[in-house]
Design a protein around this motif. Structure first.
Motif, PDB file in Angstrom:
ATOM      1  N   CYS A  89       4.143  -2.916   4.281  1.00  0.00           N
ATOM      2  CA  CYS A  89       3.541  -3.181   2.968  1.00  0.00           C
ATOM      3  C   CYS A  89       2.016  -3.193   3.066  1.00  0.00           C
ATOM      4  CB  CYS A  89       4.035  -4.523   2.435  1.00  0.00           C
ATOM      5  SG  CYS A  89       3.325  -4.977   0.825  1.00  0.00           S
ATOM      6  N   ASN A  90       1.355  -2.476   2.153  1.00  0.00           N
ATOM      7  CA  ASN A  90      -0.113  -2.495   2.111  1.00  0.00           C
ATOM      8  C   ASN A  90      -0.659  -3.168   0.849  1.00  0.00           C
ATOM      9  OD1 ASN A  90       0.405  -0.639   0.114  1.00  0.00           O
ATOM     10  ND2 ASN A  90      -0.769   1.050   1.044  1.00  0.00           N
ATOM     11  N   LEU A  91       0.232  -3.894   0.160  1.00  0.00           N
ATOM     12  CA  LEU A  91      -0.144  -4.656  -1.035  1.00  0.00           C
ATOM     13  C   LEU A  91      -0.777  -3.777  -2.121  1.00  0.00           C
ATOM     14  CD1 LEU A  91      -1.649  -7.862   0.662  1.00  0.00           C
ATOM     15  CD2 LEU A  91       0.538  -7.678  -0.497  1.00  0.00           C
ATOM     16  N   CYS A  92      -0.243  -2.586  -2.289  1.00  0.00           N
ATOM     17  CA  CYS A  92      -0.784  -1.696  -3.318  1.00  0.00           C
ATOM     18  C   CYS A  92      -0.459  -2.187  -4.728  1.00  0.00           C
ATOM     19  CB  CYS A  92      -0.259  -0.276  -3.120  1.00  0.00           C
ATOM     20  SG  CYS A  92       1.520  -0.070  -3.422  1.00  0.00           S
ATOM     21  N   GLY A  93       0.609  -3.000  -4.867  1.00  0.00           N
ATOM     22  CA  GLY A  93       0.953  -3.570  -6.162  1.00  0.00           C
ATOM     23  C   GLY A  93       1.832  -2.697  -7.038  1.00  0.00           C
ATOM     24  N   LYS A  94       2.235  -1.529  -6.560  1.00  0.00           N
ATOM     25  CA  LYS A  94       3.057  -0.642  -7.382  1.00  0.00           C
ATOM     26  C   LYS A  94       4.422  -1.253  -7.680  1.00  0.00           C
ATOM     27  CE  LYS A  94       0.821   3.675  -6.001  1.00  0.00           C
ATOM     28  NZ  LYS A  94       0.980   5.008  -5.349  1.00  0.00           N
ATOM     29  N   CYS A  95       4.939  -2.011  -6.717  1.00  0.00           N
ATOM     30  CA  CYS A  95       6.234  -2.661  -6.932  1.00  0.00           C
ATOM     31  C   CYS A  95       6.153  -3.687  -8.053  1.00  0.00           C
ATOM     32  CB  CYS A  95       6.719  -3.314  -5.646  1.00  0.00           C
ATOM     33  SG  CYS A  95       5.557  -4.493  -4.924  1.00  0.00           S
ATOM     34  N   ALA A  96       5.056  -4.425  -8.110  1.00  0.00           N
ATOM     35  CA  ALA A  96       4.870  -5.432  -9.156  1.00  0.00           C
ATOM     36  C   ALA A  96       4.756  -4.767 -10.518  1.00  0.00           C
ATOM     37  CB  ALA A  96       3.645  -6.276  -8.862  1.00  0.00           C
ATOM     38  N   ASP A  97       4.029  -3.641 -10.575  1.00  0.00           N
ATOM     39  CA  ASP A  97       3.878  -2.922 -11.844  1.00  0.00           C
ATOM     40  C   ASP A  97       5.224  -2.387 -12.331  1.00  0.00           C
ATOM     41  OD1 ASP A  97       1.155  -3.365 -11.790  1.00  0.00           O
ATOM     42  OD2 ASP A  97       0.688  -1.427 -10.857  1.00  0.00           O
TER      43      ASP A  97
END
Length: 302
Positions: free
Chosen positions: A84-92
């Motif tokens: 995980c690189n904390l890109c935030g796509k999963c949250a979006d």
């Protein structure tokens, strides 16, 4: 300029200074208080929350993850933190907000626009903006830029701080601050380091400096059974405050509640109470009487 991530913006806040306020929370703190009810405030980096009870197994997060870092298990979504690189796509992509990202950047102009929308509440109640954290003084240049903008706009400013910063930094910030909400946790240096991770010499010295120079200060003391609510610490803390020069700061006693426990779970961190407990009403009232016996104006909460 070292810019902080903002992890929360709380509108209609009534316990962060006078009147109705908006509270801006900076991410990052040099202390690691065992009782911290905002554990996401300690790291200055962005973090990911996961709430299993919200997860409906939609798999949108898994499909969109560019690094294949997510897996759906019987316990819910599991993140491989090596991928995980904390890109935030999963949250979006998450339809129920079971996955959330904590922390985003705002320019000071962006924050001022958000603050300005609450002006009607400020004017009706004598409120304003409170900068909290984390520790705002970790980001002093950004903090001062925001405070100056608020002062130019005629908005009352308060800074909630542990006081753990260089004296020079504190005094520069003080020039643009209408009120300090100053956290005083323990007076014993050994116990302070045990429970917060740092010694308190600088904190106590900075409090003396602010009061000596007549900057407005409210002291906030957390009350935690088996940490700092014993007779000895109560009297030592009250004695220290009563010995400050000039007008004595008002004191707010803040009884401990384990309200942050759920956040630790969302972060995937095991919660350890370290023997901390809530006080009874009788014990809280006794603490109030100890401070009043030293001539200190005090109230519970706030």
């Amino acid at each position: 300029m070292n810019q902080p991530l903002i992890f929360d913006i709380k509108r209609y806040a009534i316990n962060d200074g006078p009147g109705i306020r908006i509270t801006i929370f900076f991410k990052g703190c040099p202390l690691s208080c065992r009782w911290c009810h905002n554990p996401e405030s300690q790291s200055p980096a962005q973090q990911k929350f996961y709430t299993a009870s919200r997860c409906i197994g939609a798999r949108d997060c898994i499909e969109i993850c560019p690094n294949d870092a997510l897996t759906l298990t019987l316990e819910g979504i599991v993140t491989d933190w090596d991928l995980c690189n904390l890109c935030g796509k999963c949250a979006d992509a998450c339809p129920t907000k079971a996955i959330e990202m904590s922390g985003r950047f705002y320019s000071t102009d962006e924050l001022l626009k958000i603050i300005e929308k609450e002006r009607a509440h400020f004017e009706q109640s004598g409120g304003g903006v409170t900068i909290s954290g984390g520790e705002p003084l970790m980001f002093s240049e950004y903090l001062m830029e925001l405070l100056v903008l608020c002062k130019q706009a005629g908005i009352h400013t308060a800074v909630d701080t542990s006081g753990f910063a260089k004296k020079e930094t504190l005094l520069r910030v003080a020039e643009f601050t209408d009120l300090f909400l100053y956290d005083l946790k323990l007076t014993d240096p050994v116990q302070h380091k045990k429970w917060t991770g740092v010694e308190n010499k600088l904190i106590l010295e900075n409090l003396k400096v602010l009061v000596d120079k007549k900057y407005p200060v409210n002291i906030r003391v957390p009350l935690i059974k088996n940490v700092n609510a014993d007779e000895r610490n109560l009297k030592e803390t009250a004695h220290f405050i009563s010995g400050l020069n000039g007008n004595k700061p008002f004191v707010n006693l803040l009884p401990y509640h384990p309200i942050g426990r759920g956040k630790y779970k969302k972060m995937g961190v095991a919660y350890d109470s370290y023997g901390m407990e809530e006080l009874s009403e009788k014990e809280i009232e006794h603490a109030v009487q100890v401070f009043r016996a030293y001539g200190i104006k005090v109230e519970v909460g706030g």
